[in-house]
Design a protein around this motif. Structure first.
Motif, mmCIF file in Angstrom:
data_model
loop_
_atom_site.group_PDB
_atom_site.id
_atom_site.type_symbol
_atom_site.label_atom_id
_atom_site.label_comp_id
_atom_site.label_asym_id
_atom_site.label_seq_id
_atom_site.Cartn_x
_atom_site.Cartn_y
_atom_site.Cartn_z
ATOM 1 N N PRO A 15 110.869 16.123 144.798
ATOM 2 C CA PRO A 15 111.313 17.317 144.481
ATOM 3 C C PRO A 15 110.289 18.374 144.698
ATOM 4 N N ARG A 47 114.492 17.673 135.765
ATOM 5 C CA ARG A 47 115.230 16.620 136.208
ATOM 6 C C ARG A 47 115.288 15.352 135.438
ATOM 7 N N GLN A 204 117.784 20.265 130.892
ATOM 8 C CA GLN A 204 117.247 20.620 132.267
ATOM 9 C C GLN A 204 116.952 22.045 132.491
ATOM 10 N N ASP A 225 119.291 12.371 138.431
ATOM 11 C CA ASP A 225 119.024 12.534 139.584
ATOM 12 C C ASP A 225 118.176 11.698 140.431
#
Length: 524
Positions: A15, A47, A204, A225
């Motif tokens: 990410p 996440r 989140q 995720d």
């Protein structure tokens, strides 16, 4: 870290936001046992990171290290890019790392509000600021989907799902940055799981990094995720959840396991000894169909929270069924309680021997005889100690219990020998149906093999054996047939020649390639 090609991209998409926590090269040993040899994991704010692996893969040890309950032998831990030492729970809490366990860790006699701020009450001028604390509690309850009316309620009056929500609120009260959820859905209904997922999505949005540990692989695609797979104390791979299938995860989880040799059959099973037809209990299990023949071993294999343990408890009269039929040698039976089940010659080896199966400070003789006092009392007044000694010595010899004598305290024995003594109690009166819950949990490899041999011998003598287990190799090792239990109901039946991947995938919700329809004796 070894990286198996589990998805089309063959790797892990990192990410854009920086890592909140990074563990690199983590190792942990307990004496001669290496719990973790080399583990890496990176957690990002906002996440959900799933952590999966078979029993003994190292998941529990890794989260204990992250929670500060255990220290590392080697490796690096970084928080927001700087090295940190997490040797105590207080050090992790100071960084905002909190853990919510499967069984809520709350004070049952206190209110919801008191539990949320227990030990860290909001104070003003040295006194608890009740108004400010109530305001904070209401805000936290709203975040987890509970109304203000819950604040003054006693925790013991809440459902398990509501207690779990309160546990999450308690974690959030300490400005949580990383929330570890250990098997959060194992004891929840589908509706309660949906509510849990809603709470996680709200976290989140607050940029909380969530570690989600679960055996229910099918639910990971809906909430995670990314996923890290552990095996034999190592992190095998980390992948984006959208790029990996249940079967691919299952293959990575069991990929390093050796082939399991199934038991050798000495005789064909006899007629149906025990049958469950459409058995159900509200909010626990439904439409359960199982048949066990005389001389046959059937494994009820399910992941944590599958409902298999509740089925066993119902057969033994601990729980009551709402619907369905139970047949013993063709006759309908309804065990009213464990004592009634014993009179029907149904025996149960409980999963937790320390809490449910033994009196640690009492002798082997006492632990063997305690379930059979009507057979050992004279005139219903006192125990025949000579007969008690004879039975205990016979069981020690029969089950090869390693002990100086029958007067040894069971608590002084090794785990394997203590388990044999608890098993011996079930065999004093030859049972028609023997139910074994997690029969080799917490025993060493040698004792496990000995117990498996004893189970096989019981079946060879004509006993119908039902093994309730979440141990994948165990189900394949001891059973003639394996009945999958998932979400409170029996699904497919598999032979002991099935692969470990097929078994795990079926328990997680994917149809296996090598299955049999139904659960009846005719399909063995």
């Amino acid at each position: 870290m070894e990286n198996h090609a589990l998805g089309p991209d063959g790797g892990h998409e990192v990410p854009q936001n920086p890592a909140r926590v990074q563990l690199t090269g983590i190792a942990k040993r307990y004496g001669a046992v290496r719990a973790i040899s080399n583990a890496d994991i990176v957690l990002y704010g906002g996440r959900v990171h799933a952590l999966v692996g078979e029993n003994g893969a190292g998941k529990s040890t890794l989260i204990k290290i992250l929670a500060g309950a255990e220290s590392t032998d080697a490796g690096l831990i970084e928080f927001d890019g700087r090295p940190v030492t997490l040797g105590t729970t207080s050090s992790s809490i100071a960084l905002g790392i909190a853990t919510v366990y499967q069984e809520p860790q709350l004070f049952q006699e206190l209110t919801v509000a008191e539990n949320i701020f227990a030990g860290r009450e909001l104070r003003r001028h040295g006194r608890i600021d009740w108004a400010k604390q109530h305001e904070a509690v209401v805000e936290l309850l709203a975040l987890i989907g509970l109304e203000e009316r819950y604040a003054p309620m006693t925790v013991s009056d809440l459902s398990i799902a509501e207690q779990q929500q309160v546990s999450i609120a308690k974690a959030l009260a300490q400005d949580v940055t990383v929330l570890i959820l250990d098997e959060p859905s194992a004891i929840l209904t589908d509706a309660e799981i949906e509510n849990l997922f809603t709470v996680i999505r709200r976290l989140q949005e607050r940029n909380v990094a969530v570690v989600y540990i679960s055996h229910r692989l099918d639910e990971l695609a809906r909430i995670a995720d990314e996923v890290t797979i552990m095996r034999d104390g190592r992190t095998i791979a980390t992948h984006e959840m959208k790029d990996v299938s249940i079967r691919a995860i299952a293959e990575a989880m069991v990929g390093g396991m050796h082939a399991v040799q199934s038991r050798e059959h000495k005789a064909e099973p006899g007629p149906a000894r025990f049958e469950l037809v459409g058995l159900a209990r509200s909010n626990r299990f439904h439409d359960v169909n199982v048949t066990v023949a005389a001389g046959e071993i059937v494994a009820l294999y399910g992941l944590v929270g599958s409902g298999a343990s509740d089925i066993a408890a119902t057969i033994f009269g601990i729980l009551k069924a709402d619907a369905g039929t139970m047949l013993l040698d063709g006759s309908p039976v309804t065990p009213r309680n464990p004592r009634h089940a014993q009179k029907l010659r149904i025996a149960l080896l409980p999963a937790d021997r320390k809490r449910q199966g033994m009196f640690a400070f009492q002798t082997i003789a006492f632990n063997v005889s305690i379930g059979h006092l009507p057979l050992l009392t004279k005139f219903g007044l006192w125990v025949d100690r000579k007969r008690e000694t004879v039975i205990a010595k016979d069981m020690i010899t029969r089950l090869a219990v390693r002990t100086p004598n029958e007067l040894q305290a069971i608590g002084a024995l090794s785990g394997g020998n203590a388990q044999k003594v608890v098993l011996a109690r079930q065999l004093v009166v030859n049972p028609r149906l023997l139910i074994l819950e997690e029969p080799t949990q917490g025993v060493d490899i040698g004792a496990k093999e000995e117990i498996h041999l004893l189970i096989s011998q019981m079946a060879d003598q004509g006993t119908a054996v039902l093994v309730v287990t979440s141990d994948l190799p165990e189900a394949l090792r001891v059973a003639d047939r394996i009945q999958i239990v998932r979400k409170g109901t029996t699904t497919v039946t598999l032979p002991p020649t099935a692969s470990q991947v097929d078994l795990l995938a079926a328990a997680a919700g994917e149809e296996p390639e090598n299955s049999q329809e139904g659960a009846g004796h005719e399909n063995r």
